[in-house]
Enzyme design. Structure first.
Site, PDB file in Angstrom:
ATOM      1  N   HIS A 105       0.838  -1.208   0.000  1.00  0.00           N
ATOM      2  CA  HIS A 105       0.000   0.000   0.000  1.00  0.00           C
ATOM      3  C   HIS A 105       0.865   1.247   0.000  1.00  0.00           C
ATOM      4  O   HIS A 105       2.052   1.207   0.352  1.00  0.00           O
ATOM      5  CB  HIS A 105      -0.893   0.030   1.244  1.00  0.00           C
ATOM      6  CG  HIS A 105      -0.132   0.242   2.521  1.00  0.00           C
ATOM      7  ND1 HIS A 105       0.676  -0.726   3.086  1.00  0.00           N
ATOM      8  CD2 HIS A 105      -0.023   1.332   3.326  1.00  0.00           C
ATOM      9  CE1 HIS A 105       1.227  -0.254   4.178  1.00  0.00           C
ATOM     10  NE2 HIS A 105       0.834   1.003   4.355  1.00  0.00           N
ATOM     11  N   ASP A 107       0.484   5.025   1.958  1.00  0.00           N
ATOM     12  CA  ASP A 107      -0.281   5.468   3.119  1.00  0.00           C
ATOM     13  C   ASP A 107      -1.456   6.345   2.686  1.00  0.00           C
ATOM     14  O   ASP A 107      -1.282   7.370   2.012  1.00  0.00           O
ATOM     15  CB  ASP A 107       0.623   6.259   4.082  1.00  0.00           C
ATOM     16  CG  ASP A 107       1.684   5.368   4.720  1.00  0.00           C
ATOM     17  OD1 ASP A 107       1.417   4.165   4.893  1.00  0.00           O
ATOM     18  OD2 ASP A 107       2.781   5.880   5.036  1.00  0.00           O
ATOM     19  N   HIS A 254       4.650   0.145   0.237  1.00  0.00           N
ATOM     20  CA  HIS A 254       5.420  -0.644   1.196  1.00  0.00           C
ATOM     21  C   HIS A 254       4.554  -1.725   1.808  1.00  0.00           C
ATOM     22  O   HIS A 254       3.327  -1.696   1.722  1.00  0.00           O
ATOM     23  CB  HIS A 254       6.054   0.251   2.277  1.00  0.00           C
ATOM     24  CG  HIS A 254       5.087   1.120   3.006  1.00  0.00           C
ATOM     25  ND1 HIS A 254       4.534   2.262   2.468  1.00  0.00           N
ATOM     26  CD2 HIS A 254       4.564   1.025   4.254  1.00  0.00           C
ATOM     27  CE1 HIS A 254       3.725   2.830   3.345  1.00  0.00           C
ATOM     28  NE2 HIS A 254       3.718   2.096   4.442  1.00  0.00           N
ATOM     29  N   ARG A 269       5.178   6.902  13.547  1.00  0.00           N
ATOM     30  CA  ARG A 269       5.238   7.429  12.172  1.00  0.00           C
ATOM     31  C   ARG A 269       4.702   8.846  12.139  1.00  0.00           C
ATOM     32  O   ARG A 269       3.676   9.136  12.758  1.00  0.00           O
ATOM     33  CB  ARG A 269       4.392   6.540  11.260  1.00  0.00           C
ATOM     34  CG  ARG A 269       4.574   6.810   9.783  1.00  0.00           C
ATOM     35  CD  ARG A 269       3.685   5.897   8.964  1.00  0.00           C
ATOM     36  NE  ARG A 269       2.361   6.436   8.809  1.00  0.00           N
ATOM     37  CZ  ARG A 269       1.294   5.740   8.417  1.00  0.00           C
ATOM     38  NH1 ARG A 269       1.395   4.469   8.143  1.00  0.00           N
ATOM     39  NH2 ARG A 269       0.122   6.320   8.282  1.00  0.00           N
TER      40      ARG A 269
HETATM   41  C1  SIN Z   1       3.237   1.486   7.690  1.00  0.00           C
HETATM   42  O1  SIN Z   1       3.479   2.682   7.798  1.00  0.00           O
HETATM   43  O2  SIN Z   1       2.411   1.067   6.888  1.00  0.00           O
HETATM   44  C2  SIN Z   1       3.995   0.521   8.573  1.00  0.00           C
HETATM   45  C3  SIN Z   1       5.378   0.321   8.099  1.00  0.00           C
HETATM   46  C4  SIN Z   1       6.155  -0.574   9.028  1.00  0.00           C
HETATM   47  O3  SIN Z   1       5.656  -0.913  10.107  1.00  0.00           O
HETATM   48  O4  SIN Z   1       7.281  -0.927   8.682  1.00  0.00           O
END
Ligand code: SIN
Length: 286
Positions: A105, A107, A254, A269
């Site tokens: 996905h 974000d 990612h 994040r």
């Molecule tokens: C995310 O922001 O989707 C999670 C990424 C992660 O936990 O490495």
């Protein structure tokens, strides 16, 4: 670009030819000059995933670093809660039934103006290893498609809806509640590099607007599989204590690998938006 970077004592190492750059020797707590910030923003667009090692940022320093790239984003799940609206917690442990981001996905593509980037700092790594994050370069994934397929996709738009993501996590959306949703073209130009890129993902993209349901489902399934399988466009980030990863959320997707259950992994994040985002990255639902 990698050779020309000016900061003394800083080493840059490409993760793969397509994507990613590991940066050592740069303490992000230190002030960043205007010239270095310009170089950093250019590197961010060029390499799309920047992996800074050996960082010791507190929350305010983490947010101050993110502000070099735009304004801080408020996650929809944090908009009506107390606490810091700009911090999104990424957490899985022995009590978890899901992990955040465990499907390819970008974000919040369900927002009319999705984040341009995200900066994730892990504070707790799983005992015994694991918990890597995979990234993929959506410009290269698009380039690797055949020309007839590229031409077809250039004429399509897609519906993105956060309720799709919630359902995949077993969460039932509340009837009558308003949820982020948006239409975006399937192919857009990156607003800085101008490279074409693919803007659909398994987490949020519900359907292709111009096609009937069976064709939309089949074509989306083909694209989701290509994104997962095009390993030439990918890199894999192995987290270390003090790693901060900054990704260009326009040109990448990612997938956070959940291979460490029942061990715990915790991070915070900060996502970044451009309030002046070009129209194709800020499309209202019609
Ligand atoms: C995310 O922001 O989707 C999670 C990424 C992660 O936990 O490495």
């Amino acid at each position: 670009m990698l050779e020309a970077f000016p900061a003394p004592g800083v080493t840059l190492t490409a993760l793969t030819p397509s994507i990613g750059c590991e940066i050592r020797g740069w303490d992000l707590r230190e002030p960043i000059s205007a010239a270095a910030a310009d170089e950093l923003r250019a590197l961010f667009v060029e390499r799309a995933v920047l992996v800074f090692r050996n960082q010791t940022l507190d929350r305010e320093q983490h947010k101050a670093f993110a502000r070099h790239f735009g304004e801080l984003h408020t996650h929809p799940s944090r908009r009506d809660t107390r606490g810091d609206p700009h911090i999104f917690k990424v957490q899985a442990d022995a009590d978890s039934t899901l992990n955040n981001g465990g499907v390819w996905h970008s974000d919040l593509s369900c927002e009319t103006n999705p984040p341009l980037g995200s900066a994730l700092l892990l504070h707790e790594l799983p005992d015994g290893g694991g918990g890597d994050t995979l990234f993929s370069n959506m410009c290269d994934v698009f380039d690797h498609l055949s020309q007839p397929m590229q031409n077809l996709l250039r004429g399509l738009s897609a519906w993105h809806d956060i309720r799709r993501d919630l359902r995949q996590y077993g969460i039932t959306p509340i009837p009558g509640k308003s949820y982020p949703q948006a239409h975006h073209p399937v192919v857009v130009n990156h607003p800085v590099s101008q490279r074409e890129l693919l803007l659909v993902n398994r987490a949020f993209t519900e359907r292709l607007n111009e096609l009937e349901s069976p064709a939309s489902d089949a074509l989306l399934e083909f694209l989701f599989a290509r994104i997962a399988q095009d390993v030439r466009a990918q890199c894999r980030v192995r987290w270390e204590p003090g790693t901060l990863v900054l990704w260009d959320n326009r040109s990448t997707q990612h997938n956070a690998v959940w291979d460490y259950f029942p061990n715990a992994r915790y991070g915070e994040r900060v996502s970044i938006i451009d309030p002046q985002a070009p129209e194709k990255f800020a499309t209202e639902v019609g």
